[in-house]
Write a protein that holds these residues in place. Structure first.
Motif, PDB file in Angstrom:
ATOM      1  N   PRO A  53     -15.427   3.033  -0.793  1.00 28.45           N
ATOM      2  CA  PRO A  53     -16.293   4.153  -1.176  1.00 28.45           C
ATOM      3  C   PRO A  53     -15.573   5.138  -2.087  1.00 28.45           C
ATOM      4  N   GLY A  54     -16.337   5.811  -2.941  1.00 24.97           N
ATOM      5  CA  GLY A  54     -15.796   6.870  -3.774  1.00 24.97           C
ATOM      6  C   GLY A  54     -16.369   8.206  -3.335  1.00 24.97           C
TER       7      GLY A  54
ATOM      8  N   MET B 129      -8.907   8.599  -0.405  1.00 21.02           N
ATOM      9  CA  MET B 129      -9.444   8.766   0.949  1.00 21.02           C
ATOM     10  C   MET B 129     -10.766   9.519   0.943  1.00 21.02           C
ATOM     11  N   ASP B 130     -11.051  10.266  -0.137  1.00 19.13           N
ATOM     12  CA  ASP B 130     -12.217  11.151  -0.161  1.00 19.13           C
ATOM     13  C   ASP B 130     -13.545  10.431   0.049  1.00 19.13           C
ATOM     14  N   GLY B 131     -13.593   9.135  -0.228  1.00 18.39           N
ATOM     15  CA  GLY B 131     -14.828   8.388  -0.002  1.00 18.39           C
ATOM     16  C   GLY B 131     -15.222   8.317   1.459  1.00 18.39           C
ATOM     17  N   PHE B 132     -14.319   8.725   2.352  1.00 18.43           N
ATOM     18  CA  PHE B 132     -14.610   8.695   3.786  1.00 18.43           C
ATOM     19  C   PHE B 132     -15.002  10.060   4.333  1.00 18.43           C
TER      20      PHE B 132
ATOM     21  N   LEU C  92       0.844  -1.187   0.000  1.00 16.84           N
ATOM     22  CA  LEU C  92       0.000   0.000   0.000  1.00 16.84           C
ATOM     23  C   LEU C  92       0.882   1.240   0.000  1.00 16.84           C
ATOM     24  N   LEU C  93       0.659   2.117  -0.966  1.00 17.08           N
ATOM     25  CA  LEU C  93       1.389   3.370  -1.087  1.00 17.08           C
ATOM     26  C   LEU C  93       0.438   4.529  -0.845  1.00 17.08           C
ATOM     27  N   GLY C  94       0.797   5.433   0.040  1.00 22.64           N
ATOM     28  CA  GLY C  94      -0.013   6.617   0.309  1.00 22.64           C
ATOM     29  C   GLY C  94       0.593   7.852  -0.333  1.00 22.64           C
ATOM     30  N   ILE C  95      -0.259   8.730  -0.844  1.00 25.06           N
ATOM     31  CA  ILE C  95       0.170  10.020  -1.380  1.00 25.06           C
ATOM     32  C   ILE C  95      -0.615  11.100  -0.653  1.00 25.06           C
ATOM     33  N   THR C  96       0.094  12.030  -0.048  1.00 28.45           N
ATOM     34  CA  THR C  96      -0.561  13.095   0.703  1.00 28.45           C
ATOM     35  C   THR C  96      -0.077  14.457   0.210  1.00 28.45           C
TER      36      THR C  96
ATOM     37  N   THR D  24      -3.314   4.894  -2.443  1.00 29.25           N
ATOM     38  CA  THR D  24      -4.363   5.681  -1.807  1.00 29.25           C
ATOM     39  C   THR D  24      -3.839   7.097  -1.615  1.00 29.25           C
ATOM     40  N   GLU D  25      -4.711   8.076  -1.752  1.00 29.59           N
ATOM     41  CA  GLU D  25      -4.268   9.458  -1.582  1.00 29.59           C
ATOM     42  C   GLU D  25      -5.292  10.252  -0.788  1.00 29.59           C
ATOM     43  N   GLY D  26      -4.764  11.180   0.014  1.00 30.17           N
ATOM     44  CA  GLY D  26      -5.632  11.996   0.843  1.00 30.17           C
ATOM     45  C   GLY D  26      -4.819  12.987   1.655  1.00 30.17           C
ATOM     46  N   ASN D  27      -5.506  13.917   2.276  1.00 26.73           N
ATOM     47  CA  ASN D  27      -4.837  15.032   2.950  1.00 26.73           C
ATOM     48  C   ASN D  27      -4.101  14.650   4.232  1.00 26.73           C
TER      49      ASN D  27
END
Length: 231
Positions: free
Chosen positions: A104-105, A56-59, A21-25, A129-132
């Protein structure tokens, strides 16, 4: 660093017998989604797909819940997301025990989350996955970070980031004055919080990274049949 270097680094996260799993923030408008989509597109190439994209925006909490909590005027702040639910999904994706996981989207025109909008098959060896808020140290966000192999921080010139963000808000329905006020108010407070997490990232990715054309090998242990490289 070139875009091909990023592709190689992302692919190298995959190990035999386990999903990576790779995260982009990064701050709002910094280009997180654009970077994630470019990575997924190039790594998957002509298919079969072995990389999935789960934003992450689906949350986001739904507006009706934000109204109940009195937080709708701060939509996009850390406490306007279901951080614990996001961490639980990442853990489920990490464990990779189910044939199919639905994530979720987020529908930008409605500005509402959409349940079960993104299918992630068991054959996906890398999830981006990407999110703030992937690098916040608050409990639920820290649990999310613990499921990620790496987190990259996406960075953009501040004036350009603000310009793009205003344009995005206008594109999805806000008038100019409202868009500017939101960007310089709610969005900027969030951006300042996110910027303070930059030093916790495994890699900082600037806007100058260019996309090259060299093929990127699929990790050998998970190489699809009759497929030698990702183009």
């Amino acid at each position: 660093m070139t875009f091909d270097d990023l592709l190689e680094r992302a692919a190298s996260l995959v190990r035999p017998g386990r999903r990576a799993l790779l995260g982009i923030t990064g701050s709002p408008g910094a280009g997180k989604t654009t970077l994630a989509e470019r990575l997924v597109r190039r790594l998957n190439g002509a298919g079969p797909d072995w990389v999935a994209h789960v934003p992450m925006d689906g949350f986001h909490l739904a507006d009706v819940e934000l109204d109940r909590l009195g937080r709708r005027d701060r939509k996009g702040a850390p406490d306007t997301f279901d951080a614990a639910g996001y961490a639980a999904l990442l853990r489920r994706l990490r464990e990779n025990e189910d044939e199919l996981v639905y994530a979720p989207g987020f529908e930008r025109t409605l500005e509402q989350p959409l349940a079960s909008a993104i299918p992630v098959p068991r054959t996906a060896r890398l999830v981006i996955t990407e999110g703030n808020y992937l690098l916040l140290r608050d409990a639920a966000w820290a649990r999310a970070r613990s499921q990620l192999d790496e987190v990259w921080f996406c960075e953009l010139d501040e004036a350009e980031r603000v310009r793009r963000l205003v344009d995005r808000h206008e594109e999805f329905g806000k008038d100019r004055d409202t868009a500017v006020a939101w960007v310089l108010g709610t969005d900027q407070r969030n951006a300042d919080l996110i910027a303070a997490t930059r030093d916790r990232a495994d890699l900082v990715v600037g806007a100058s990274v260019s996309e090259g054309g060299a093929p990127v090998p699929v990790p050998h242990a998970h190489r699809p049949r009759d497929r030698r490289s990702v183009r």
